[in-house]
Scaffold this motif. Structure first.
Motif, mmCIF file in Angstrom:
data_model
loop_
_atom_site.group_PDB
_atom_site.id
_atom_site.type_symbol
_atom_site.label_atom_id
_atom_site.label_comp_id
_atom_site.label_asym_id
_atom_site.label_seq_id
_atom_site.Cartn_x
_atom_site.Cartn_y
_atom_site.Cartn_z
ATOM 1 N N ASP A 36 38.123 -16.100 -23.068
ATOM 2 C CA ASP A 36 38.351 -15.145 -24.164
ATOM 3 C C ASP A 36 39.367 -14.101 -23.697
ATOM 4 O OD1 ASP A 36 38.236 -12.919 -25.879
ATOM 5 O OD2 ASP A 36 36.106 -13.188 -26.280
ATOM 6 N N PRO A 37 40.552 -14.050 -24.316
ATOM 7 C CA PRO A 37 41.570 -13.114 -23.851
ATOM 8 C C PRO A 37 41.152 -11.646 -23.933
ATOM 9 C CG PRO A 37 42.375 -14.399 -25.734
ATOM 10 C CD PRO A 37 40.995 -14.870 -25.424
ATOM 11 N N VAL A 38 40.276 -11.304 -24.839
ATOM 12 C CA VAL A 38 39.812 -9.917 -24.931
ATOM 13 C C VAL A 38 38.793 -9.637 -23.827
ATOM 14 C CG1 VAL A 38 38.663 -8.220 -26.413
ATOM 15 C CG2 VAL A 38 40.290 -9.835 -27.404
ATOM 16 N N SER A 39 37.811 -10.505 -23.676
ATOM 17 C CA SER A 39 36.789 -10.315 -22.635
ATOM 18 C C SER A 39 37.389 -10.350 -21.238
ATOM 19 C CB SER A 39 35.720 -11.409 -22.712
ATOM 20 O OG SER A 39 34.875 -11.207 -23.805
ATOM 21 N N ALA A 40 38.345 -11.223 -21.023
ATOM 22 C CA ALA A 40 38.899 -11.432 -19.689
ATOM 23 C C ALA A 40 40.148 -10.600 -19.426
ATOM 24 C CB ALA A 40 39.197 -12.920 -19.489
ATOM 25 N N ALA A 41 40.416 -9.616 -20.277
ATOM 26 C CA ALA A 41 41.651 -8.835 -20.152
ATOM 27 C C ALA A 41 41.831 -8.228 -18.766
ATOM 28 C CB ALA A 41 41.684 -7.743 -21.220
ATOM 29 N N HIS A 42 40.772 -7.775 -18.140
ATOM 30 C CA HIS A 42 40.881 -7.132 -16.829
ATOM 31 C C HIS A 42 40.487 -8.062 -15.692
ATOM 32 C CE1 HIS A 42 41.796 -3.416 -18.793
ATOM 33 N NE2 HIS A 42 40.747 -3.574 -19.565
ATOM 34 N N LEU A 43 39.981 -9.243 -16.036
ATOM 35 C CA LEU A 43 39.582 -10.219 -15.017
ATOM 36 C C LEU A 43 40.659 -11.265 -14.794
ATOM 37 C CD1 LEU A 43 35.973 -10.909 -16.358
ATOM 38 C CD2 LEU A 43 36.608 -9.404 -14.467
ATOM 39 N N GLY A 44 41.380 -11.573 -15.853
ATOM 40 C CA GLY A 44 42.335 -12.676 -15.832
ATOM 41 C C GLY A 44 41.713 -13.882 -16.518
ATOM 42 N N LEU A 45 42.469 -14.466 -17.427
ATOM 43 C CA LEU A 45 41.996 -15.652 -18.153
ATOM 44 C C LEU A 45 41.759 -16.813 -17.196
ATOM 45 C CD1 LEU A 45 44.229 -15.820 -21.339
ATOM 46 C CD2 LEU A 45 41.758 -15.530 -21.258
ATOM 47 N N ALA A 46 40.772 -17.611 -17.514
ATOM 48 C CA ALA A 46 40.495 -18.799 -16.709
ATOM 49 C C ALA A 46 40.110 -19.943 -17.631
ATOM 50 C CB ALA A 46 39.355 -18.514 -15.721
ATOM 51 N N ASP A 47 40.733 -21.104 -17.400
ATOM 52 C CA ASP A 47 40.332 -22.295 -18.146
ATOM 53 C C ASP A 47 38.961 -22.750 -17.634
ATOM 54 O OD1 ASP A 47 40.735 -23.695 -15.727
ATOM 55 O OD2 ASP A 47 42.659 -24.497 -16.368
ATOM 56 N N ARG A 48 38.409 -23.751 -18.277
ATOM 57 C CA ARG A 48 37.046 -24.189 -17.948
ATOM 58 C C ARG A 48 36.921 -24.644 -16.488
ATOM 59 N NH1 ARG A 48 32.466 -25.052 -20.918
ATOM 60 N NH2 ARG A 48 31.024 -26.577 -20.052
ATOM 61 N N GLN A 49 37.914 -25.367 -16.000
ATOM 62 C CA GLN A 49 37.871 -25.855 -14.622
ATOM 63 C C GLN A 49 37.890 -24.683 -13.621
ATOM 64 O OE1 GLN A 49 41.201 -28.354 -13.569
ATOM 65 N NE2 GLN A 49 40.014 -29.413 -12.008
ATOM 66 N N THR A 50 38.731 -23.704 -13.869
ATOM 67 C CA THR A 50 38.789 -22.527 -13.005
ATOM 68 C C THR A 50 37.509 -21.708 -13.139
ATOM 69 O OG1 THR A 50 41.190 -22.495 -13.208
ATOM 70 C CG2 THR A 50 40.135 -20.458 -12.448
ATOM 71 N N ALA A 51 37.002 -21.595 -14.354
ATOM 72 C CA ALA A 51 35.747 -20.864 -14.572
ATOM 73 C C ALA A 51 34.611 -21.505 -13.773
ATOM 74 C CB ALA A 51 35.405 -20.828 -16.059
ATOM 75 N N TRP A 52 34.599 -22.819 -13.693
ATOM 76 C CA TRP A 52 33.557 -23.518 -12.921
ATOM 77 C C TRP A 52 33.638 -23.114 -11.444
ATOM 78 C CZ3 TRP A 52 29.038 -25.550 -13.349
ATOM 79 C CH2 TRP A 52 28.521 -26.368 -12.340
ATOM 80 N N ARG A 53 34.858 -23.054 -10.909
ATOM 81 C CA ARG A 53 35.009 -22.649 -9.503
ATOM 82 C C ARG A 53 34.540 -21.207 -9.299
ATOM 83 N NH1 ARG A 53 39.879 -25.510 -9.910
ATOM 84 N NH2 ARG A 53 41.115 -23.614 -9.930
ATOM 85 N N ILE A 54 34.869 -20.328 -10.220
ATOM 86 C CA ILE A 54 34.436 -18.929 -10.109
ATOM 87 C C ILE A 54 32.921 -18.847 -10.192
ATOM 88 C CG2 ILE A 54 34.503 -16.657 -11.217
ATOM 89 C CD1 ILE A 54 37.371 -17.493 -12.228
ATOM 90 N N PHE A 55 32.343 -19.535 -11.152
ATOM 91 C CA PHE A 55 30.888 -19.550 -11.361
ATOM 92 C C PHE A 55 30.174 -20.021 -10.095
ATOM 93 C CE2 PHE A 55 27.071 -21.783 -13.018
ATOM 94 C CZ PHE A 55 26.513 -20.795 -13.808
#
Length: 173
Positions: A36-55
């Motif tokens: 979500d570009p609004v939610s992730a504005a200060h975190l940086g956008l991440a696609d699903r694959q990148t989000a999985w690595r962060i998670f």
């Protein structure tokens, strides 16, 4: 030979929230937040694959340092409202606090309540001498949370090539 190992993620409770371990079923909400570009504005956008690595990284920090990120669940409904962390970066000697709330849950005080529980855990349970939060100047909501937690500006620094302020609080006594 015993190949089993365990780690324990402390479960913290506040008036409205449970801070608990990440679970596989939490990932869809986390991935949506990261995309979500609004939610992730200060975190940086991440696609699903990148989000999985962060998670998985957030969950795995508990194994490496005995500190990490919690999923934040609303007691009354069981819904996830965000994530909060008390963790160490690779070369850090000072524990860092981090928090984010899913956009549908903004403005309800969840970030402050969860971060206060993580701060108490860091300073009083773990007895860390100092904690820090790294916050971009434009992230007004996180700056307000930091102020409510008693964190004060210490210095400018950078993370991932981005200028941020370092806000700290020391344990009393």
């Amino acid at each position: 030979m015993n190949n089993e190992f365990t780690t324990s993620v402390p479960r913290l409770h506040t008036e409205r929230l449970i801070l608990r371990e990440h679970r596989r079923e939490d990932f869809d909400a986390f991935a949506a937040h990261c995309a979500d570009p609004v939610s992730a504005a200060h975190l940086g956008l991440a696609d699903r694959q990148t989000a999985w690595r962060i998670f998985c990284t957030q969950a795995g920090l508990w194994l490496i340092h005995g500190a990490g990120w919690w999923a934040v669940e609303e007691k009354a409904t069981g819904r996830l409202v965000g994530n909060v962390g008390a963790f160490f970066r690779e070369d850090a000697t000072v524990m860092e606090l981090g928090w984010n709330t899913y956009r549908a849950c903004w403005g309800q005080g969840f970030a402050t309540e969860a971060a206060a529980a993580a701060l108490h855990h860091a300073l009083e349970t773990r007895r860390e001498p100092k904690v820090r939060a790294l916050i971009a100047a434009a992230n007004e909501s996180s700056l307000r949370v930091a102020g409510r937690l008693g964190l004060t500006y210490e210095a400018d620094t950078e993370i991932h090539g981005k200028a941020v302020g370092m806000y700290t609080r020391e344990r009393k006594g």
